[in-house]
Write a protein that holds these residues in place. Structure first.
Motif, PDB file in Angstrom:
ATOM      1  N   UNK A  16      41.563  36.446  41.673  1.00  0.00           N
ATOM      2  CA  UNK A  16      42.450  34.757  40.690  1.00  0.00           C
ATOM      3  C   UNK A  16      43.205  34.081  42.045  1.00  0.00           C
ATOM      4  N   UNK A  17      43.843  34.500  43.502  1.00  0.00           N
ATOM      5  CA  UNK A  17      44.735  34.057  44.282  1.00  0.00           C
ATOM      6  C   UNK A  17      43.655  34.285  45.447  1.00  0.00           C
ATOM      7  N   UNK A  18      42.715  34.702  45.329  1.00  0.00           N
ATOM      8  CA  UNK A  18      41.757  34.271  47.165  1.00  0.00           C
ATOM      9  C   UNK A  18      40.792  33.710  47.497  1.00  0.00           C
ATOM     10  N   UNK A  19      40.408  33.974  45.311  1.00  0.00           N
ATOM     11  CA  UNK A  19      38.838  33.162  45.562  1.00  0.00           C
ATOM     12  C   UNK A  19      39.276  31.662  45.570  1.00  0.00           C
ATOM     13  N   UNK A  20      37.489  31.460  45.388  1.00  0.00           N
ATOM     14  CA  UNK A  20      37.116  29.871  44.951  1.00  0.00           C
ATOM     15  C   UNK A  20      37.691  29.241  43.842  1.00  0.00           C
ATOM     16  N   UNK A  21      38.106  28.286  43.952  1.00  0.00           N
ATOM     17  CA  UNK A  21      38.485  27.639  42.794  1.00  0.00           C
ATOM     18  C   UNK A  21      37.558  27.256  41.619  1.00  0.00           C
ATOM     19  N   UNK A  22      36.570  26.041  42.801  1.00  0.00           N
ATOM     20  CA  UNK A  22      36.201  25.136  42.186  1.00  0.00           C
ATOM     21  C   UNK A  22      36.575  23.754  41.103  1.00  0.00           C
ATOM     22  N   UNK A  23      35.612  23.336  40.472  1.00  0.00           N
ATOM     23  CA  UNK A  23      36.253  22.256  39.698  1.00  0.00           C
ATOM     24  C   UNK A  23      36.577  20.872  41.036  1.00  0.00           C
ATOM     25  N   UNK A  24      37.734  20.438  40.432  1.00  0.00           N
ATOM     26  CA  UNK A  24      38.346  19.204  40.734  1.00  0.00           C
ATOM     27  C   UNK A  24      39.404  19.167  41.931  1.00  0.00           C
ATOM     28  N   UNK A  25      39.663  20.644  42.169  1.00  0.00           N
ATOM     29  CA  UNK A  25      40.178  21.679  43.395  1.00  0.00           C
ATOM     30  C   UNK A  25      40.094  20.577  44.776  1.00  0.00           C
TER      31      UNK A  25
END
Length: 719
Positions: free
Chosen positions: A389-398
């Motif tokens: 959650x902290x270091x992984x890929x966010x994706x979406x509109x980030x």
């Protein structure tokens, strides 16, 4: 859509809450969750996330600034989903220099140069995925089982799938994958039925006939290929629990995935809110369809002797004696609604062949937004989830690939910028203040001396998500400027002062070898006993160079009164005492031969030649920022427990505060309520700030359920 009018006065506002007359919604049929799932809100959060490829909302152009207090699963989930929806101004505050909250994993040092994967989890160690019963296969192959787990109707399963986190079946007592030992009344229970393993055990007895005279008791062995324990008293106890559970599930299974569930749930609550677990264990059985339709299923009908056995052995995941005097609704929610089903151990990041994968930031030095060093991700154990959650890929509109990464850009300078994604560790919040302009200000104690300054006092927020344990209020966190009528009510203040956090102690030891895999060793992988060590679990991650993985033993797992008895010991003393007690128990069992736990535990010797066994002790009660492992509750406290659960619904629009985390829910001890309350906070922040929710085919006002603030089981009439 099912709706019910609130019973409020004819005036435009309710005198107690200051809220406009509204309706209480059930979940619309397309958004009802599958069974099993949490009892209090049957909403399909998994579907919500699956249908939000570009983020839950369209926040990329929103100027609002959000603060999150606490970097546990709830805080990190909220930050992750806000960022995935494109929100740019997010500040996350954590009181310590570690993230993860009650996901607290200690990784092992290499053994003779071989990396060890069986991490020690101080908090949650077995996680329920909430698999739709209709989707289950009877004997799935590994690929099918992996798909079931990652396809569960839970936010946990969503993140397991998103980050491709590896799991395995947890060896619960009585499970098919482990041998369970039961030591009761100093080993006085004897097997009374023949099993396929009897011939093997008789050969062992013959081979060890001399050492068998060490004790007169028996370690009752419940083999994985046995549906029921090999003793009549234990079978009777299990049957009474199974009969009651199966009876209840028959009715719940039918009502749960429908808009009518809230009304049936109210009937169940009315019948059981005033009872302890002990009460229901001893209550007579009711076999009456009319009563069952009214949510009254009676009790288990156990005798005092059976109740004592149940106290020690439990209902499928260890002894529940420490919970006998708590509200029965906690136990009901756990076992009827899936928190004890399909439990998974979180292994880490591994490919399908068992090879360990490297995650972002692993083994690197990591820092917060002011250059303070924080713990680095290991991607082993339950902490893998918060690592991702902290270091992984966010994706979406980030506009940033991960929460960790660009958070330091523009900060480590003489004039750091205030906007953007910021992570502040060693930064306990001492005061939450509502300003006259309607915004919220946080008073922060930045506890580590830094060469770069940041003006925390100048920060004002449009929304603050609070995830800290309830006891922080009134001790370390002051709340100021909020109206007690419609922003920070007195009943909330009373709840925060009275909330009960359960002590829990785990005593781990590191193993030389996983003894339960030694064909010559009779010691079972799981042991349930009435000794002070209570529950014992052997765990080995079957990954990587699996033949060289030595595993760990959770030698003692205790709660509440059993846990507080152990608080006064030094860690090493307690580890040594636990090994000694396990050996004493085994020595008293004639079917254990000459085998002891101590021969399998790693140890060192001090300068005097005394043996110190290698391990780790974690007292949740002694952790300043936690003061307990799970927020539990007593009977007759329905209204009290609902106060924090309904806060976001009733007060957050005006107060700008949002509660998330297990401390503000009733399903404590597992991460799912932390995830769900975090998503609830995100939805309501968007709703209150004019941010469009993008999730396909979802309309908040039509589809999202709400709690009924006027329901009181003490006065509710069941028809």
């Amino acid at each position: 859509m099912s709706e019910k009018k609130l019973d409020v006065s004819d005036s435009s506002e309710s005198a107690e809450s200051g809220l406009m007359i509204a309706t209480v919604r059930s979940t619309s049929k397309p958004w009802c969750a599958t069974y099993p799932g949490p009892a209090d809100r049957n909403f399909n959060y998994r579907k919500l996330l699956d249908n939000s490829e570009n983020g839950i909302g369209n926040a990329s152009k929103s100027p609002i600034k959000v603060a999150i207090i606490g970097a546990g699963p709830a805080g990190l989930t909220a930050a992750h989903e806000l960022a995935r929806s494109g929100l740019k101004n997010i500040h996350l505050y954590e009181a310590s220099n570690r993230y993860g909250g009650r996901f607290w994993t200690k990784t092992l040092d290499p053994d003779n140069g071989e990396e060890q994967y069986s991490a020690m989890d101080a908090g949650a160690m077995r996680m329920p995925p909430f698999i739709d019963e209709r989707a289950k296969r009877e004997n799935p192959n590994p690929e099918q089982r992996r798909a079931e787990i990652r396809g569960g109707c839970s936010i946990l399963s969503y993140y397991l799938n998103k980050f491709q986190i590896s799991t395995g079946e947890f060896p619960n007592p009585g499970s098919k994958i482990a041998k369970t030992g039961i030591y009761y009344n100093e080993g006085s229970l004897e097997p009374d039925i023949k099993t396929d393993n009897d011939e093997e055990e008789e050969r062992f007895q013959e081979d060890h006939r001399e050492t068998n005279q060490r004790g007169k008791g028996t370690m009752l062995i419940w083999h994985g290929d046995q549906n029921d324990p090999p003793n009549e008293k234990l079978r009777n106890v299990k049957k009474k629990w199974d009969d009651w559970g199966n009876k209840v599930k028959k009715y719940v299974r039918k009502a749960y995935p429908t808009p009518g569930w809230p009304d049936f749930w109210k009937k169940i609550v009315t019948n059981y809110y005033d009872k302890t677990f002990r009460d229901v264990v001893l209550l007579p059985v009711i076999d009456d369809d009319e009563e069952h339709q009214k949510g009254n299923f009676g009790g288990l009908g156990m005798t005092e002797e059976e109740a004592r056995i149940f106290y020690v052995i439990g209902a499928g995941d260890g002894g529940w004696g420490s919970f006998f005097n708590l509200s029965f609704l906690y136990v009901y929610r756990t076992f009827i609604h899936g928190f004890g089903t399909d439990l998974q151990v979180i292994e880490g990041l591994f490919d399908e062949n068992g090879n360990r994968l490297r995650g972002p930031g692993q083994n690197n030095h990591t820092f917060d937004s002011l250059g303070g060093q924080i713990a680095t991700p290991k991607y082993l154990g339950t902490s893998t989830i918060t690592d991702c959650l902290l270091f992984g890929e966010i994706g979406g509109q980030s506009n940033t690939p991960a929460l960790y990464g660009n958070h330091v850009k523009g900060m480590i300078s003489k004039e750091p910028k205030a906007d953007g994604l910021r992570l502040f560790f060693d930064s306990p919040v001492s005061k939450i203040e509502k300003l006259e302009n309607g915004k919220v200000k946080l008073h922060v104690k930045y506890g580590v001396d830094k060469s770069f300054n940041f003006d925390f006092a100048s920060q004002e927020y449009d929304a603050v998500i609070v995830t800290v344990p309830t006891h922080q209020f009134g001790t370390e966190i002051e709340v100021s400027g909020f109206n007690p009528k419609d922003e920070w009510p007195y009943d909330l203040q009373a709840y925060l002062a009275q909330a009960h956090w359960e002590p829990c102690v785990k005593v781990f030891v590191e193993l030389i070898t996983p003894y339960w895999e030694d064909p010559e060793c009779p010691i079972p992988q799981i042991i349930e006993s009435e000794t002070f060590i209570r529950d014992t679990y052997g765990v080995r991650i079957n990954k990587g160079t699996k033949g060289k993985q030595t595993g760990i033993l959770l030698l003692s797992y205790t709660w509440w009164r059993d846990a507080t008895k152990l608080v006064g010991y030094e860690d090493q003393e307690l580890i040594n005492l636990a090994v000694k007690e396990a050996d004493r128990m085994l020595k008293n069992c004639k079917n254990m031969g000459s085998y002891d736990i101590s021969r399998y535990v790693k140890f060192t010797k001090d300068q005097f030649g005394n043996i110190n066994y290698k391990g780790w002790v974690h007292h949740w009660e002694l952790q300043k920022n936690y003061k307990g492992a799970a927020r539990l509750y007593d009977q007759r406290t329905w209204k009290n427990t609902q106060v924090p659960m309904m806060y976001n619904q009733l007060y957050s629009k005006k107060s700008k505060l949002y509660f998330a985390g297990e401390g503000y829910h009733v399903d404590a001890g597992w991460v799912e309520p932390a995830f769900r309350t975090a998503i609830d906070s995100v939805l309501r922040i968007f709703l209150h700030n004019g941010i469009n929710i993008l999730t396909e085919d979802f309309n908040f006002e039509r589809d999202y359920p709400e709690y009924d603030p006027n329901f009181d089981p003490a006065t509710h009439k069941v028809e």
